[in-house]
Design an enzyme around this catalytic site. Structure first.
Site, PDB file in Angstrom:
ATOM      1  CG  HIS A 167       7.062   5.794   4.395  1.00  0.00           C
ATOM      2  ND1 HIS A 167       6.628   4.860   5.325  1.00  0.00           N
ATOM      3  CD2 HIS A 167       7.592   6.809   5.123  1.00  0.00           C
ATOM      4  CE1 HIS A 167       6.861   5.305   6.545  1.00  0.00           C
ATOM      5  NE2 HIS A 167       7.452   6.490   6.459  1.00  0.00           N
ATOM      6  CG  ASP A 376       2.883  -0.746  -3.233  1.00  0.00           C
ATOM      7  OD1 ASP A 376       3.196   0.272  -2.580  1.00  0.00           O
ATOM      8  OD2 ASP A 376       1.753  -1.261  -3.171  1.00  0.00           O
TER       9      ASP A 376
HETATM   10  C1  GDG Z   1       2.863   4.022   1.194  1.00  0.00           C
HETATM   11  C2  GDG Z   1       3.657   3.244   0.130  1.00  0.00           C
HETATM   12  C3  GDG Z   1       4.227   1.540   1.863  1.00  0.00           C
HETATM   13  C4  GDG Z   1      -6.502   0.770   2.754  1.00  0.00           C
HETATM   14  N1  GDG Z   1      -7.814   0.856   2.497  1.00  0.00           N
HETATM   15  C5  GDG Z   1      -8.431   1.156   3.633  1.00  0.00           C
HETATM   16  C6  GDG Z   1      -7.470   1.242   4.623  1.00  0.00           C
HETATM   17  N2  GDG Z   1      -6.296   1.011   4.063  1.00  0.00           N
HETATM   18  C7  GDG Z   1      -5.010   1.027   4.771  1.00  0.00           C
HETATM   19  C8  GDG Z   1      -4.413  -0.349   4.789  1.00  0.00           C
HETATM   20  C9  GDG Z   1      -2.928  -0.057   4.848  1.00  0.00           C
HETATM   21  C10 GDG Z   1      -2.817   1.320   4.188  1.00  0.00           C
HETATM   22  O1  GDG Z   1      -4.118   1.863   4.090  1.00  0.00           O
HETATM   23  C11 GDG Z   1      -2.266   1.219   2.770  1.00  0.00           C
HETATM   24  O2  GDG Z   1      -0.906   0.986   2.866  1.00  0.00           O
HETATM   25  P1  GDG Z   1      -0.047   0.467   1.639  1.00  0.00           P
HETATM   26  O3  GDG Z   1       1.299   0.103   2.153  1.00  0.00           O
HETATM   27  O4  GDG Z   1      -0.726  -0.708   1.014  1.00  0.00           O
HETATM   28  O5  GDG Z   1      -0.027   1.630   0.555  1.00  0.00           O
HETATM   29  P2  GDG Z   1       0.224   3.252   0.495  1.00  0.00           P
HETATM   30  O6  GDG Z   1      -0.930   3.996   1.012  1.00  0.00           O
HETATM   31  O7  GDG Z   1       0.525   3.507  -0.944  1.00  0.00           O
HETATM   32  O8  GDG Z   1       1.505   3.553   1.408  1.00  0.00           O
HETATM   33  C12 GDG Z   1       3.663   1.769   0.446  1.00  0.00           C
HETATM   34  C13 GDG Z   1       3.543   2.446   2.878  1.00  0.00           C
HETATM   35  O9  GDG Z   1       3.560   3.811   2.455  1.00  0.00           O
HETATM   36  C14 GDG Z   1       4.210   2.350   4.254  1.00  0.00           C
HETATM   37  O10 GDG Z   1       5.556   2.654   4.200  1.00  0.00           O
HETATM   38  O11 GDG Z   1       3.990   0.191   2.220  1.00  0.00           O
HETATM   39  O12 GDG Z   1       4.425   1.054  -0.484  1.00  0.00           O
HETATM   40  O13 GDG Z   1       3.117   3.477  -1.175  1.00  0.00           O
HETATM   41  O14 GDG Z   1      -2.493   0.056   6.162  1.00  0.00           O
HETATM   42  O15 GDG Z   1      -4.915  -1.022   5.907  1.00  0.00           O
HETATM   43  N3  GDG Z   1      -7.759   1.500   5.913  1.00  0.00           N
HETATM   44  C15 GDG Z   1      -9.078   1.684   6.213  1.00  0.00           C
HETATM   45  N4  GDG Z   1     -10.074   1.648   5.271  1.00  0.00           N
HETATM   46  C16 GDG Z   1      -9.793   1.385   3.980  1.00  0.00           C
HETATM   47  O16 GDG Z   1     -10.702   1.368   3.146  1.00  0.00           O
HETATM   48  N5  GDG Z   1      -9.427   1.912   7.487  1.00  0.00           N
END
Ligand code: GDG
Length: 503
Positions: A167, A376
């Site tokens: 990921h 990212d």
């Molecule tokens: C890894 C990789 C890749 C965020 N704040 C809150 C919240 N979130 C949720 C968002 C989103 C998720 O968390 C964050 O996903 P990201 O993709 O932006 O980042 P990572 O956590 O670093 O994820 C990344 C991912 O895996 C998938 O393969 O895209 O590059 O680093 O879904 O909605 N959710 C809630 N409250 C928050 O305050 N409920």
């Protein structure tokens, strides 16, 4: 080939449910992430097991593993000793693999004890998978926490079909090579029959590492590595957002009302939004500095916009994260002290996790999403912002160093290190005509909506040779996260369980 009688054995560091006490009973709630929402229906229709680390405090777990045979599928949570878990998770996963894969060599701590316990914990996962899986089942391993599992599973049970999805980014060979265990990690990953990354760049980097560090023949055109007598396949399969959930939330009257109230209470013309786990890869500090340049350049109408930044607590036990938290706090404080006018402050910063409803309201309320990670793998926030703009309004600014940028050419793309340019792009976003906004958002939406998380599950399994009916992936996906799922075996009179921080 259909999935047929194959069951899915999913392995991930964190489990699909969190537990909470409701009316003195422990209930499990589905985690908010889209991955669980997408895989649950498949597990439900195919059957299978989800194996994860039991990360609850030792006094509060039910040894040795939680199981609920009456649920839609079974769940195995693996308890590790505190020291082993710390070396495996906080150590090797978060202080070696995470920084090296994101190109932050200076943040790495190459400690042999970390790797020893990483190997041991991975082996626990592998043994659990082999115990669970029958000959025709599919073992699907997720992410960098479990890089050695495919190789270990192959040694323990050579007949099992194993898939791996990575990921986070995969760095160029000369970066990966700096890690003393680069070869072991590569060989572990190559135990899988199919390895998926978000982008073609990561695929190329991985193939290059196999060639340079292991001396293996690779076929870039076919995405294949020759590893002994096997030919593991390497593909790009970009993960999508839980579009259905965000699109639905964004149309819900309660969420729209919340968005409206937020706009009213902030009392500005434009809201700029950042949402990230608090992580040095996400570029929050640099974003604040770019915003300061913006404030200086446009001093006349300063109080007409606000930057709302949500930083979700993450990996707080790792020193670099605690330090970064302090720097971000101080920078927000400094900017707010320096540029405040009357009751207006330039940054509304909150260090906490918010509900998915509140997140959807924030997405809907924001005129501009400023998503500027320094690196990212994908970045789902960018896709969720687009999914939430059902009326084709809103402007997305996204870092060219996020995997998401590859699929989002209609966004305003920036280099997050070029602070002047980020500031100017923010101005451009704010001045954009409604016509241009609409055209860009329409194009973005059509791609984000068609390549959502359910598409990704189908596509990845299809690449592994299994076709999945749309309904297998879709059923239940609309169920909002947080709906209590009550495996009877879990109901027990224990004290309140702690709230977990994000991965
Ligand atoms: C890894 C990789 C890749 C965020 N704040 C809150 C919240 N979130 C949720 C968002 C989103 C998720 O968390 C964050 O996903 P990201 O993709 O932006 O980042 P990572 O956590 O670093 O994820 C990344 C991912 O895996 C998938 O393969 O895209 O590059 O680093 O879904 O909605 N959710 C809630 N409250 C928050 O305050 N409920």
């Amino acid at each position: 080939m259909r999935l047929g009688p194959s069951r899915l054995i999913i392995l991930s560091n964190r489990g699909p449910y969190t537990t909470a006490v409701v009316r003195r009973r422990v209930v499990a709630r589905r985690s908010a992430g889209g991955l669980v929402a997408a895989l649950e229906p498949v597990l439900r229709s195919q059957g299978g097991t989800w194996i994860a680390w039991d990360d609850r405090p030792p006094g509060r777990r039910r040894p040795p593993a939680l199981t609920d045979e009456r649920g839609p599928f079974s769940l195995r949570l693996l308890p590790f000793s505190e020291a082993a878990a710390s070396n495996y998770y906080h150590g090797f996963s978060n202080r070696v693999l995470w920084p090296i894969c994101h190109g932050f060599l200076d943040k790495c701590r190459f400690d042999h004890v970390f790797f020893r316990d990483y190997m041991r914990c991975n082996l626990e996962f592998s043994r659990a998978a082999v115990r669970e899986a029958s000959r025709r089942d599919i073992v699907w391993v997720h992410d960098y926490h479990l890089a050695l599992v495919p190789g270990q599973v192959r040694t323990l049970a050579p007949h099992l079909r194993t898939l791996l999805f990575w990921h986070i980014p995969f760095p160029p060979a000369w970066v990966f090579k700096a890690m003393p265990w680069a070869r072991e990690i590569l060989e572990g990953m190559l135990g899988a029959d199919l390895i998926g990354f978000h982008t073609q760049d990561y695929v190329r980097h991985f193939l290059e590492s196999c060639r340079v560090l292991l001396g293996l023949p690779v076929n870039e055109a076919r995405g294949e590595v020759q590893f002994g007598r096997r030919h593991p396949r390497i593909i790009a399969c970009p993960i999508g957002a839980d579009v259905e959930a965000f699109d639905t939330l964004a149309r819900r009257p309660g969420v729209l009302l919340k968005a409206h109230q937020l706009r009213k209470s902030l009392g500005v013309d434009q809201i700029v939004l950042g949402v990230d786990r608090l992580d040095y890869t996400k570029g929050i500090l640099e974003r604040f500095l770019a915003y300061e340049i913006f404030l200086k350049k446009h001093s006349q109408n300063r109080s007409r916009q606000v930057l709302v930044q949500v930083a979700v607590p993450s990996r707080t036990r790792v020193h670099d994260y605690a330090l970064l938290r302090r720097q971000i706090d101080e920078t927000a404080g400094r900017l707010n002290a320096l540029y405040a006018e009357g009751s207006w402050v330039p940054i509304r910063y909150s260090y906490r996790s918010i509900s998915r409803e509140s997140l959807a309201a924030l997405y809907a309320a924001a005129d501009v999403a400023l998503i500027t990670p320094l690196r990212d793998g994908m970045n789902l926030v960018a896709k969720e912002y687009v999914a939430s703009h059902t009326r084709n309004d809103g402007v997305l600014i996204v870092s060219e160093l996020a995997g998401a940028a590859e699929e989002m050419e209609e966004a305003l793309i920036v280099n997050p290190y070029d602070l002047e340019k980020v500031a100017d792009t923010l101005r451009r976003a704010m001045d954009m005509t409604l016509k241009e906004k609409t055209e860009r958002m329409q194009a973005l939406r059509s791609r984000v909506l068609s390549r959502d998380i359910n598409w990704w599950v189908r596509e990845f399994l299809r690449a592994a040779g299994f076709s999945l009916a749309r309904s297998d992936v879709h059923r239940g996906a609309a169920r909002p996260a947080g709906v209590p799922f009550e495996p009877a075996a879990w109901i027990q009179p224990v004290g309140r369980l702690g709230v977990r921080e994000a991965n």
